[in-house]
Design a protein around this motif. Structure first.
Motif, PDB file in Angstrom:
ATOM      1  N   MET A  95       0.827  -1.189   0.000  1.00 39.08           N
ATOM      2  CA  MET A  95       0.000   0.000   0.000  1.00 39.08           C
ATOM      3  C   MET A  95       0.871   1.252   0.000  1.00 39.08           C
ATOM      4  N   LYS A  96       0.405   2.245  -0.743  1.00 43.75           N
ATOM      5  CA  LYS A  96       1.163   3.502  -0.793  1.00 43.75           C
ATOM      6  C   LYS A  96       0.916   4.308   0.471  1.00 43.75           C
ATOM      7  N   GLN A  97       1.982   4.755   1.090  1.00 48.38           N
ATOM      8  CA  GLN A  97       1.855   5.590   2.276  1.00 48.38           C
ATOM      9  C   GLN A  97       2.392   6.977   1.940  1.00 48.38           C
ATOM     10  N   PRO A  98       2.032   8.048   2.636  1.00 43.88           N
ATOM     11  CA  PRO A  98       1.040   8.088   3.717  1.00 43.88           C
ATOM     12  C   PRO A  98      -0.397   7.908   3.214  1.00 43.88           C
ATOM     13  N   VAL A  99      -1.270   7.589   4.161  1.00 44.56           N
ATOM     14  CA  VAL A  99      -2.684   7.432   3.836  1.00 44.56           C
ATOM     15  C   VAL A  99      -3.485   8.448   4.636  1.00 44.56           C
ATOM     16  N   GLN A 100      -4.687   8.694   4.165  1.00 44.79           N
ATOM     17  CA  GLN A 100      -5.572   9.638   4.856  1.00 44.79           C
ATOM     18  C   GLN A 100      -6.843   8.909   5.248  1.00 44.79           C
ATOM     19  N   TRP A 101      -7.251   9.063   6.478  1.00 46.79           N
ATOM     20  CA  TRP A 101      -8.513   8.434   6.884  1.00 46.79           C
ATOM     21  C   TRP A 101      -9.200   9.227   7.990  1.00 46.79           C
ATOM     22  N   ARG A 102     -10.484   8.965   8.168  1.00 41.29           N
ATOM     23  CA  ARG A 102     -11.285   9.550   9.229  1.00 41.29           C
ATOM     24  C   ARG A 102     -11.231   8.611  10.419  1.00 41.29           C
ATOM     25  N   ALA A 103     -10.747   9.079  11.542  1.00 40.69           N
ATOM     26  CA  ALA A 103     -10.627   8.206  12.703  1.00 40.69           C
ATOM     27  C   ALA A 103     -11.566   8.668  13.808  1.00 40.69           C
ATOM     28  N   GLN A 104     -11.974   7.706  14.592  1.00 44.86           N
ATOM     29  CA  GLN A 104     -12.753   8.047  15.777  1.00 44.86           C
ATOM     30  C   GLN A 104     -11.823   7.976  16.983  1.00 44.86           C
ATOM     31  N   ILE A 105     -12.046   8.848  17.942  1.00 45.02           N
ATOM     32  CA  ILE A 105     -11.219   8.811  19.150  1.00 45.02           C
ATOM     33  C   ILE A 105     -11.763   7.713  20.064  1.00 45.02           C
ATOM     34  N   LEU A 106     -10.933   6.693  20.279  1.00 39.90           N
ATOM     35  CA  LEU A 106     -11.365   5.558  21.101  1.00 39.90           C
ATOM     36  C   LEU A 106     -11.052   5.809  22.571  1.00 39.90           C
ATOM     37  N   ALA A 107      -9.977   6.493  22.820  1.00 36.06           N
ATOM     38  CA  ALA A 107      -9.599   6.792  24.202  1.00 36.06           C
ATOM     39  C   ALA A 107      -8.802   8.071  24.204  1.00 36.06           C
ATOM     40  N   LEU A 108      -8.771   8.710  25.354  1.00 39.78           N
ATOM     41  CA  LEU A 108      -8.195  10.044  25.430  1.00 39.78           C
ATOM     42  C   LEU A 108      -7.600  10.232  26.821  1.00 39.78           C
ATOM     43  N   ARG A 148     -14.188  11.652  23.576  1.00 41.74           N
ATOM     44  CA  ARG A 148     -14.277  10.298  23.070  1.00 41.74           C
ATOM     45  C   ARG A 148     -15.372  10.219  22.005  1.00 41.74           C
ATOM     46  N   LYS A 149     -15.143   9.448  20.992  1.00 41.07           N
ATOM     47  CA  LYS A 149     -16.078   9.221  19.872  1.00 41.07           C
ATOM     48  C   LYS A 149     -16.092  10.352  18.846  1.00 41.07           C
ATOM     49  N   ASP A 150     -15.444  11.493  19.135  1.00 41.69           N
ATOM     50  CA  ASP A 150     -15.328  12.536  18.114  1.00 41.69           C
ATOM     51  C   ASP A 150     -14.438  12.015  16.982  1.00 41.69           C
ATOM     52  N   THR A 151     -14.557  12.640  15.812  1.00 39.34           N
ATOM     53  CA  THR A 151     -13.723  12.188  14.694  1.00 39.34           C
ATOM     54  C   THR A 151     -12.618  13.199  14.391  1.00 39.34           C
ATOM     55  N   VAL A 152     -11.527  12.678  13.878  1.00 38.41           N
ATOM     56  CA  VAL A 152     -10.435  13.532  13.383  1.00 38.41           C
ATOM     57  C   VAL A 152     -10.001  13.002  12.019  1.00 38.41           C
ATOM     58  N   ASP A 153      -9.498  13.908  11.208  1.00 37.54           N
ATOM     59  CA  ASP A 153      -8.964  13.520   9.906  1.00 37.54           C
ATOM     60  C   ASP A 153      -7.463  13.271  10.092  1.00 37.54           C
ATOM     61  N   VAL A 154      -7.007  12.127   9.661  1.00 36.90           N
ATOM     62  CA  VAL A 154      -5.620  11.735   9.940  1.00 36.90           C
ATOM     63  C   VAL A 154      -4.870  11.480   8.638  1.00 36.90           C
ATOM     64  N   ILE A 155      -3.650  11.972   8.565  1.00 34.84           N
ATOM     65  CA  ILE A 155      -2.747  11.637   7.464  1.00 34.84           C
ATOM     66  C   ILE A 155      -1.467  11.067   8.071  1.00 34.84           C
ATOM     67  N   GLY A 156      -1.027   9.936   7.577  1.00 30.44           N
ATOM     68  CA  GLY A 156       0.226   9.405   8.105  1.00 30.44           C
ATOM     69  C   GLY A 156       0.571   8.069   7.465  1.00 30.44           C
ATOM     70  N   PRO A 157       1.684   7.491   7.764  1.00 25.02           N
ATOM     71  CA  PRO A 157       2.729   8.088   8.592  1.00 25.02           C
ATOM     72  C   PRO A 157       3.540   9.092   7.772  1.00 25.02           C
ATOM     73  N   ILE A 158       4.092  10.082   8.452  1.00 24.22           N
ATOM     74  CA  ILE A 158       4.846  11.131   7.768  1.00 24.22           C
ATOM     75  C   ILE A 158       6.268  11.172   8.322  1.00 24.22           C
ATOM     76  N   GLY A 159       7.204  11.459   7.451  1.00 26.59           N
ATOM     77  CA  GLY A 159       8.574  11.726   7.874  1.00 26.59           C
ATOM     78  C   GLY A 159       9.468  10.509   7.881  1.00 26.59           C
ATOM     79  N   ARG A 160      10.731  10.793   8.175  1.00 22.19           N
ATOM     80  CA  ARG A 160      11.734   9.732   8.214  1.00 22.19           C
ATOM     81  C   ARG A 160      11.832   9.185   9.624  1.00 22.19           C
ATOM     82  N   PRO A 161      11.878   7.876   9.763  1.00 24.09           N
ATOM     83  CA  PRO A 161      11.966   7.288  11.095  1.00 24.09           C
ATOM     84  C   PRO A 161      13.397   7.310  11.630  1.00 24.09           C
ATOM     85  N   PHE A 162      13.541   7.001  12.899  1.00 25.83           N
ATOM     86  CA  PHE A 162      14.862   6.778  13.477  1.00 25.83           C
ATOM     87  C   PHE A 162      15.467   5.534  12.836  1.00 25.83           C
ATOM     88  N   SER A 163      16.785   5.499  12.647  1.00 23.42           N
ATOM     89  CA  SER A 163      17.354   4.209  12.266  1.00 23.42           C
ATOM     90  C   SER A 163      17.839   3.488  13.513  1.00 23.42           C
TER      91      SER A 163
END
Ligand SMILES: Cc1cc2nc3c(=O)[nH]c(=O)nc-3n(C[C@H](O)[C@H](O)[C@H](O)COP(=O)(O)O)c2cc1C
Ligand code: FES
Lengths: 275, 309
Positions: free
Chosen positions: A1-14, A87-102
């Motif tokens: 799958m091509k990354q990053p991806v964009q999706w609508r997420a629900q907040i499960l815990a906070l 909790r249960k509110d939605t956010v628009d998420v894009i990720g993962p972004i950037g270079r990771p630690f090696s």
């Protein structure tokens, strides 16, 4: 799958902390895979958002074992619309972004040092390092015991230290405390995360010790996708030429020796990402 | 009864476009960044970031500040210059079937002329947008668009060097006191149309640091906060200059704000800041605009300027 991806997420815990919020989000699409040091860019969903920029969410863990319920635990700075979320509110998420630690090729002692919400990224990194049989020590630069990640760090690490970084301390005191820790722990590698001011201080100490040092610059994301150039950071390339690059797509993890501290930005050559 | 979806193809200054929804200058990166999230060829055209002669790293950080309903930016037109643009960015856009309108910016009339000359023979470029509204080496330097004769001199140089066939759009800021006289001066000097508006100058203070938020102090305000200012500029220019082609940008966030601009006199609309908040905003605006036109049973061109009746 091509990354990053964009999706609508629900907040499960906070979870609330001082100056940050920890969100557990639903539904990273199958194939989503964030490595330590990468982040997600969060936005208010819907047609008429009150916040026009995205927010940086440092990825702590990603439970990719279970389909849609895979969870993502992120920490943000907790300003404006994010602080109003429940909790249960939605956010628009894009990720993962950037270079990771090696990660080190061989097991070694790793010193993970930093402050603020970006410590989330070091918690995720700490877990990955322990899984590779590394010895992990944390140093929190902070003024109280309430900062993000201290409890998590204590669960993961062989040792966890707090160096007082309150306004009452001077740079040279923090310097001395860090040097002493570096001498005692004799790490094979140092990983750091935080604001550029605290990273600069850490880098001064680590560079003189000659230990390899990767740092993650905690910055406020604009678009998070590389289109706005609002996250410019000056770095020196492997060819020795200083350039301005985009923190979101070329960072947020850098080899600390190559990072030019922000006031050095003027008059640099253009970076590959900007070019 | 289901109504037929209207044909969204649009003609801008003689150039056929697949739709009247464009990406605004500087808000699609150099192309590949946005293409990771959306099909760039779905934009009627993509206005590139303003290309300068030799490139610039841009202004100091911080470069962005969020304000109520708006975004302040002081980027300073970062980019790698015209050579790099022609060798790398333009071929990439064309390879993805993007219709490019190339924005240019400079500090002098002569530089503007040279930049336009470079684009005269460039393959695939359907129009030039002349950024008269952001000084390259500000702050402190007033943009050309604040003055009718300065703007006319730039457009004259661009027209001469770009050739008579190339559509040229003058992009004005929302700050100028008399938009109509600057717009008229540009058209008289050879502009095919206008691009209205660039960001409006603004300032922000960081309460914690007790200092100005942006590294170079004054920034350009964009986003929904400036939509009525942009609409006013479009409406005034249409009222005075008739059916001159207009690219409208300023706070376009949904189908309704796009349609308002069209009714006020815009031929096409360009989505800017919305793409920073959501890289798929262009597609969303197009879908919503299509839906609104379907409800009205109208083609985009049939509604251009109807608010003037
Ligand atoms: C991040 C960013 C970069 C921009 N870069 C340019 C540019 O290079 N040239 C230009 O003429 N306008 C530039 N603009 C202005 C936009 O093209 C647009 O005219 C303005 O932002 C108003 O539209 P909006 O409210 O939809 O953003 C930029 C705006 C933003 C937010
Ligand atoms: S935050 Fe927009 S380019 Fe990095």
């Amino acid at each position: 799958m091509k990354q990053p991806v964009q999706w609508r997420a629900q907040i499960l815990a906070l979870r609330e902390g001082s100056g940050h919020r920890s969100l557990t989000l639903s539904g990273p699409p199958a194939g989503f895979s964030a490595r330590p040091g990468q982040f997600v860019a969060l936005a208010e969903p819907g047609q008429h958002p009150s916040a026009l920029l995205r927010r940086t969410g440092w990825v702590v863990t990603q439970d990719d074992g279970l389909r849609a319920s895979a969870s993502l635990d992120t920490v943000t700075s907790g300003r404006d619309w994010l602080s109003g979320l429940g909790r249960k509110d939605t956010v628009d998420v894009i990720g993962p972004i950037g270079r990771p630690f090696s990660l080190p090729k061989q097991p070694t002692t790793c010193l993970l040092v930093g402050s603020g919400p970006a410590m989330a990224a070091l918690i995720g990194l700490g877990r990955a390092l322990v899984a590779r049989d590394c010895r992990v020590e944390f140093i929190f630069l902070q003024s109280s015991d309430a900062g993000y990640g201290l409890l998590d760090a204590r669960r993961i690490a062989s040792a966890t230290h707090v160096i007082d970084d309150s306004p009452a301390t001077t740079d040279s005191e923090v310097h001395a405390a860090l040097s002493q820790r570096l001498d005692t722990s004799t790490p094979g590698v140092v990983y750091s995360a935080g604001s550029s001011a605290s990273l600069r201080l850490i880098a001064e100490v680590v560079t003189s010790s000659g230990v390899p040092h990767q740092c993650l610059v905690d910055f406020a994301v604009g678009c998070g996708t590389g289109i706005c150039a609002g996250c410019a950071l000056p770095v020196r390339g492997n060819d020795g030429v200083a350039r301005v690059v985009r923190g979101c797509t070329e960072g947020a993890v850098f080899n600390a020796d190559l990072l030019q501290w922000p006031d050095a930005a003027a008059g640099l050559a253009i970076g590959s990402e900007l070019a | 009864m289901a109504t037929a979806t209207p044909d969204m193809t649009t003609v801008l200054a003689g150039v056929p476009l697949s739709s009247p929804v464009l990406a605004a200058a500087g808000c699609a990166g150099t192309g590949p960044e946005l293409a990771r999230f959306t099909d760039m060829s779905e934009f009627g055209a993509v206005v590139t970031h303003s290309v300068t002669e030799f490139g610039s790293t841009g202004r100091p950080m911080p470069r962005l500040a969020e304000t109520p309903a708006g975004l302040l930016n002081a980027l300073g037109l970062p980019g790698a210059g015209m050579d790099h643009f022609l060798a790398t960015e333009l071929p990439w856009l064309l390879s993805r079937h993007v219709t490019p309108i190339v924005s240019i910016a400079a500090d002098t009339v002569a530089e503007f002329g040279r930049l336009a000359g470079r684009l005269r023979q460039a393959p695939g470029v359907v129009a030039i947008e002349v950024n008269l509204s952001s000084p390259v080496h500000g702050p402190g330097v007033l943009p050309f668009a604040s003055d009718a004769s300065g703007s006319a001199a730039v457009i004259h140089a661009v027209r001469r060097n770009a050739g008579t066939a190339m559509p040229v759009f003058a992009k004005l800021s929302g700050d100028i006191a008399d938009t109509v006289s600057v717009a008229r001066a540009c058209v008289d000097a050879g502009a095919t149309g206008l691009s209205l508006i660039n960001a409006v100058r603004g300032l922000d203070v960081d309460l914690a640091r007790q200092s100005l938020t942006l590294g170079s102090h004054v920034g350009g305000l964009s986003g929904p906060a400036i939509a009525p200012i942009a609409l006013r500029a479009v409406w005034e220019v249409r009222a005075s200059l008739g059916d001159v082609p207009i690219i409208a940008s300023g706070g376009i966030w949904d189908g309704a704000s796009a349609l308002r601009m069209i009714m006020g006199g815009a031929t096409v609309v360009a989505v800017g800041t919305a793409l920073l908040q959501d890289p798929r905003a262009g597609r969303r605006v197009l879908d919503e605009l299509t839906e609104l036109l379907t409800e009205k049973g109208k083609l985009p061109a049939e509604l251009v300027g109807v608010a003037h009746a």
